[in-house]
Design a protein around this motif. Structure first.
Motif, short mmCIF file in Angstrom:
data_model
loop_
_atom_site.label_atom_id
_atom_site.label_comp_id
_atom_site.label_asym_id
_atom_site.label_seq_id
_atom_site.Cartn_x
_atom_site.Cartn_y
_atom_site.Cartn_z
N LEU A 174 0.83 -1.21 0.00
CA LEU A 174 0.00 0.00 0.00
C LEU A 174 0.86 1.26 0.00
N THR A 177 2.24 1.71 -3.55
CA THR A 177 1.20 2.15 -4.48
C THR A 177 0.85 3.61 -4.25
N THR A 178 0.67 3.99 -2.99
CA THR A 178 0.31 5.37 -2.65
C THR A 178 1.39 6.34 -3.12
N TRP A 181 1.61 6.60 -7.08
CA TRP A 181 0.55 7.44 -7.65
C TRP A 181 0.77 8.91 -7.32
N VAL A 213 5.49 10.19 3.39
CA VAL A 213 4.65 9.01 3.18
C VAL A 213 5.48 7.74 3.23
#
Length: 219
Positions: A174, A177-178, A181, A213
């Motif tokens: 996750l 992917t975050t 993007w 992040v």
């Protein structure tokens, strides 16, 4: 008695029927290995010829007006060979744009194994790639490229996070992917802007935005 030849023909016809009725089930991965997975020089040569053929045709006409037969003819290959590698021309286009992005990453030796400056280098690579699409050929600038870029960046982030480790309970997939993007979205917004700042400056801004992040979850 049915001969071996008759059995073979029956199998081929059955395969053709299944392919016709369920084209989405017969993906490229089922026909051959993935783009990045095969090392057979004959396969790589044929795929490169098909990609080069499509690139040449895109200079002359719109993608929607290009047929599989034209691509095969330009590559001096037959139609059957095309379908051994790609289920349709959209899959070839995706493979071509992804291959070009991978080539750029490899030329610059960008990895996410060393976190120092790696995120900025990846962001700059995406910005530069988006700019390059305006000239080789120009139609690529109007084609959605996230499907070609984001999976590559995701894999880089996932491998880097696995190497450095993440905090207990953090979802590596996750996170990757975050972040992928976020980087692509910011780079695309920059590319589409009429008043672009220098790519290096944008890459630094993306690094500042996305670093929390990724690295807050790292051990």
């Amino acid at each position: 008695m049915i001969s071996n030849r008759q059995l073979s023909i029956q199998k081929i016809n059955k395969c053709r029927l299944v392919c016709k009725e369920y084209p989405l089930l017969v993906g490229m991965a089922q026909l051959l290995q993935s783009e990045s997975g095969t090392t057979d020089p004959r396969i790589l040569r044929s795929r490169r010829m098909l990609m080069d053929s499509l690139a040449k045709l895109l200079i002359k006409k719109e993608f929607d007006d290009i047929s599989v037969q034209e691509i095969a003819d330009e590559a001096t290959l037959n139609r059957a060979t095309f379908y051994l590698h790609y289920p349709d021309k959209n899959a070839l286009l995706h493979a071509m744009t992804e291959s070009r992005f991978r080539d750029l990453i490899e030329r610059r030796a960008i990895t996410f194994t060393d976190c120092s400056g790696a995120l900025r280098a990846i962001a700059l690579g995406i910005c530069d790639y988006l700019v390059e699409t305006t000239g080789c050929p120009s139609q690529l600038a109007r084609i959605s490229l996230e499907g070609s870029i984001i999976p590559v960046v995701e894999d880089m982030f996932r491998e880097g996070l696995a190497l450095h480790g993440v905090a207990p309970g953090a979802d590596t997939a996750l996170l990757a992917t975050t972040a992928a993007w976020a980087v692509f979205g910011a780079a695309r917004g920059w590319f589409q802007s009429s008043n672009r700042i220098p790519a290096e400056e944008m890459a630094a801004r993306i690094e500042t935005m996305v670093s929390p992040v990724l690295f807050r979850a790292s051990q």
